[in-house]
Design a protein around this motif. Structure first.
Motif, PDB file in Angstrom:
ATOM      1  N   LEU A 229      -2.317   0.998   1.652  1.00  0.00           N
ATOM      2  CA  LEU A 229      -1.319   0.082   2.735  1.00  0.00           C
ATOM      3  C   LEU A 229      -1.001   0.420   4.261  1.00  0.00           C
ATOM      4  O   LEU A 229      -0.764   1.121   4.213  1.00  0.00           O
ATOM      5  CB  LEU A 229       0.013  -0.068   1.762  1.00  0.00           C
ATOM      6  N   LEU A 230      -0.241  -1.091   4.254  1.00  0.00           N
ATOM      7  CA  LEU A 230       0.149  -0.885   5.958  1.00  0.00           C
ATOM      8  C   LEU A 230       1.673  -0.183   5.685  1.00  0.00           C
ATOM      9  O   LEU A 230       2.569  -0.666   5.661  1.00  0.00           O
ATOM     10  CB  LEU A 230       0.380  -2.137   6.352  1.00  0.00           C
ATOM     11  N   THR A 231       1.532   0.622   5.417  1.00  0.00           N
ATOM     12  CA  THR A 231       2.788   1.285   5.073  1.00  0.00           C
ATOM     13  C   THR A 231       3.352   3.265   5.474  1.00  0.00           C
ATOM     14  O   THR A 231       1.793   3.466   6.024  1.00  0.00           O
ATOM     15  CB  THR A 231       3.327   1.906   3.624  1.00  0.00           C
ATOM     16  N   ARG A 232       4.123   4.301   5.356  1.00  0.00           N
ATOM     17  CA  ARG A 232       3.871   5.664   6.063  1.00  0.00           C
ATOM     18  C   ARG A 232       4.887   6.503   4.878  1.00  0.00           C
ATOM     19  O   ARG A 232       5.548   5.837   4.761  1.00  0.00           O
ATOM     20  CB  ARG A 232       5.308   5.652   7.033  1.00  0.00           C
TER      21      ARG A 232
ATOM     22  N   LEU B 101      10.083  -3.755   5.108  1.00  0.00           N
ATOM     23  CA  LEU B 101       9.214  -2.377   4.805  1.00  0.00           C
ATOM     24  C   LEU B 101       7.954  -3.737   5.780  1.00  0.00           C
ATOM     25  O   LEU B 101       6.938  -2.642   6.147  1.00  0.00           O
ATOM     26  CB  LEU B 101       8.153  -3.426   3.187  1.00  0.00           C
TER      27      LEU B 101
ATOM     28  N   VAL C  13       7.654  -1.736   8.780  1.00  0.00           N
ATOM     29  CA  VAL C  13       6.944  -0.624   8.623  1.00  0.00           C
ATOM     30  C   VAL C  13       5.520  -0.431   9.134  1.00  0.00           C
ATOM     31  O   VAL C  13       4.895  -0.382  10.043  1.00  0.00           O
ATOM     32  CB  VAL C  13       6.893   0.342   7.899  1.00  0.00           C
ATOM     33  N   SER C  14       4.906  -2.083   8.168  1.00  0.00           N
ATOM     34  CA  SER C  14       3.484  -2.071   8.881  1.00  0.00           C
ATOM     35  C   SER C  14       3.140  -2.897  10.059  1.00  0.00           C
ATOM     36  O   SER C  14       2.727  -2.613  10.612  1.00  0.00           O
ATOM     37  CB  SER C  14       3.147  -4.113   7.690  1.00  0.00           C
TER      38      SER C  14
ATOM     39  N   VAL D  43       2.482   0.610  12.180  1.00  0.00           N
ATOM     40  CA  VAL D  43       1.318   1.034  11.412  1.00  0.00           C
ATOM     41  C   VAL D  43       0.001   0.365  11.814  1.00  0.00           C
ATOM     42  O   VAL D  43      -0.610   0.979  12.515  1.00  0.00           O
ATOM     43  CB  VAL D  43       1.319   0.660  10.167  1.00  0.00           C
TER      44      VAL D  43
ATOM     45  N   ARG E  21      -2.610   2.042  14.731  1.00  0.00           N
ATOM     46  CA  ARG E  21      -4.286   2.020  14.827  1.00  0.00           C
ATOM     47  C   ARG E  21      -4.503   1.422  16.178  1.00  0.00           C
ATOM     48  O   ARG E  21      -5.161   2.047  16.620  1.00  0.00           O
ATOM     49  CB  ARG E  21      -4.542   1.417  13.750  1.00  0.00           C
TER      50      ARG E  21
END
Lengths: 351, 84
Positions: free
Chosen positions: A37-40, B42, B45-46, B49, B53
């Motif tokens: 998932l794109l999470t942390r 959320l 956050v994505s 992320v 990258r």
């Protein structure tokens, strides 16, 4: 066989004789979720409070989790599943749409002779809604020994592209074993409420979904996907649940100071803290498990009770307030005067 | 705008498309994530992320909490500017 009408008296209480539990073996950390998932991890800890959650194995379904929890409850009480009269399964993730998952729990656990049905009270609120139904059957004397099994495989409803529900939920099960108990002990006043204005805030939505390449996407429940508006749930929970709890306490002529333990639904660590802050209750008067298990739907409140009991934080005679809330929006609260073994008829000696 | 800036903005637009399917024409340096692009926390956050990258940089929680718009994110990535 079911002992219908065995306890017709109204003078007895209804107590939680034992709580069984089951968490699937597989543990998934936030770091594991970062892979899919794109999470942390740091964001999940700081905003949800979850560190790990359990996930059902392939081929492991709600009835398997529920059966394990039921067997654990029976073992703790020293009874055989064959002595159960009624099995109620609180779930929104049934193995199949029909028959009820309770049928498979009865078959797999050997509780043959028990009557069974499912209760879908919207996942998370079930920890109190289903308990209330089971308790009322014991109170009327229609059934003597009732297992209320709370089990869900919430991770099967996930669209693993959507982090909102995926970072919060975990799989798990718990089982309340209910019997008549000493008057004045056990489950006291309860309060249930529903507000359909929040219908779309936390739900399993039926819709066609596709991947970016246009191919069809499905969850473990086909075209049904868990979906969550975290902000709306937070506003509802912290805005409505404290006054709802106060209302129950008022009806029971009790104050927050009279409650030894608050067993709250494990929606989000910061929601739990927000509710207690609104109530003016110190965090020391609750037990949380969301850090380890995530949000386990209807199982979360009984899992908290079991953990509190194991930690010595819940003793016979203590007053505990249960509050479960979520999908619907619905919320349920109950006051329970915790029972010890002496509050129940002795278990029959195995021949 | 320099070529470097255009590349950064272009990559950010691709990330916003991937996370939230936001069309590139809706995105400008002035776009705020919450008010204009309607991202929840959320989704933000994505976005970060993928920023980490694609750009190969660490963006700590404390930093991205203050990067509330596309423009501030571009400035952060290009010049390590952190809004007050």
């Amino acid at each position: 066989m079911a002992k219908i009408g065995a306890v017709p008296t109204t003078s007895q209480g209804v107590g939680i004789r034992a709580i069984g539990r089951y968490l699937p073996e597989k543990v998934v950390s936030n770091a594991d979720l970062e892979e899919i998932l794109l999470t942390r991890d740091d964001w999940i800890r700081a905003n949800i409070g979850v560190e790990t959650r359990h996930m059902a194995a392939e081929g492991e379904w709600t009835s398997d989790l529920g059966t394990a929890a039921l067997l654990d409850a029976c073992e703790r009480a020293g009874i055989s599943p064959a002595e159960l009269d009624l099995v109620i399964c609180g779930t929104y993730t049934p193995d199949n749409m029909t028959p009820p998952t309770a049928m498979l729990v009865i078959r797999k656990s050997g509780a043959l002779g028990a009557t069974g049905f499912d209760v879908n009270s919207g996942a998370c609120p079930g920890g109190v809604f289903a308990l209330d139904i089971g308790a009322k059957y014991v109170a009327t004397g229609q059934y003597r020994r009732v297992a209320v099994v709370m089990a869900d495989v919430s991770t099967r409803t996930m669209d693993w592209k959507d982090p909102a529900p995926a970072v919060i939920f975990g799989d798990g099960a718990a089982c309340y074993l209910l019997e008549a108990c000493t008057p004045g002990r056990g489950i006291g006043r309860t309060l249930l409420r529903s507000d359909p204005s929040g219908y779309e805030s936390v739900w399993v939505r039926r819709e066609k979904r596709t991947r970016r390449d246009g191919s069809a996407l499905s969850s473990g429940f086909g075209d049904n996907f868990g979906a969550l508006d975290g902000k709306a749930v937070h506003a509802f929970a912290v805005g409505e649940v404290p006054s709802f709890i106060r209302e129950l306490l008022d009806v029971a002529d009790q104050a927050t100071a009279d409650v030894d333990l608050f067993a709250l639904h494990q929606a989000n660590l910061y929601i739990i803290q927000g509710i207690l802050r609104e109530l003016g209750v110190p965090l020391e008067r609750t037990v949380t498990n969301i850090q380890k298990y995530g949000n386990t739907s209807g199982a979360s409140v009984p899992l908290v009770l079991r953990e509190a009991e194991d930690l010595g934080r819940l003793l016979p005679g203590d007053q505990v307030l249960l509050a479960a809330f979520g999908s619907g929006f619905s919320m349920g609260a109950a006051l329970v005067r915790w029972c010890g073994p002496e509050d129940f008829e002795p278990a029959p000696v195995a021949s | 705008m320099s070529t470097v800036q255009s590349d950064t903005l272009q990559t950010l637009k691709e990330i916003l498309d991937e996370v939230a399917e936001i069309p590139a024409e809706r995105i400008s340096l002035e776009s705020s994530y919450i008010e204009d692009l309607e991202l929840d926390s959320l989704a933000i956050v994505s976005v970060f992320v993928l920023v980490q990258r694609r750009f190969g940089v660490e963006v700590p929680n404390a930093d991205f909490d203050r990067l509330t718009s596309v423009g501030s994110t571009v400035a952060y990535l290009e010049d390590r500017e952190i809004p007050a």
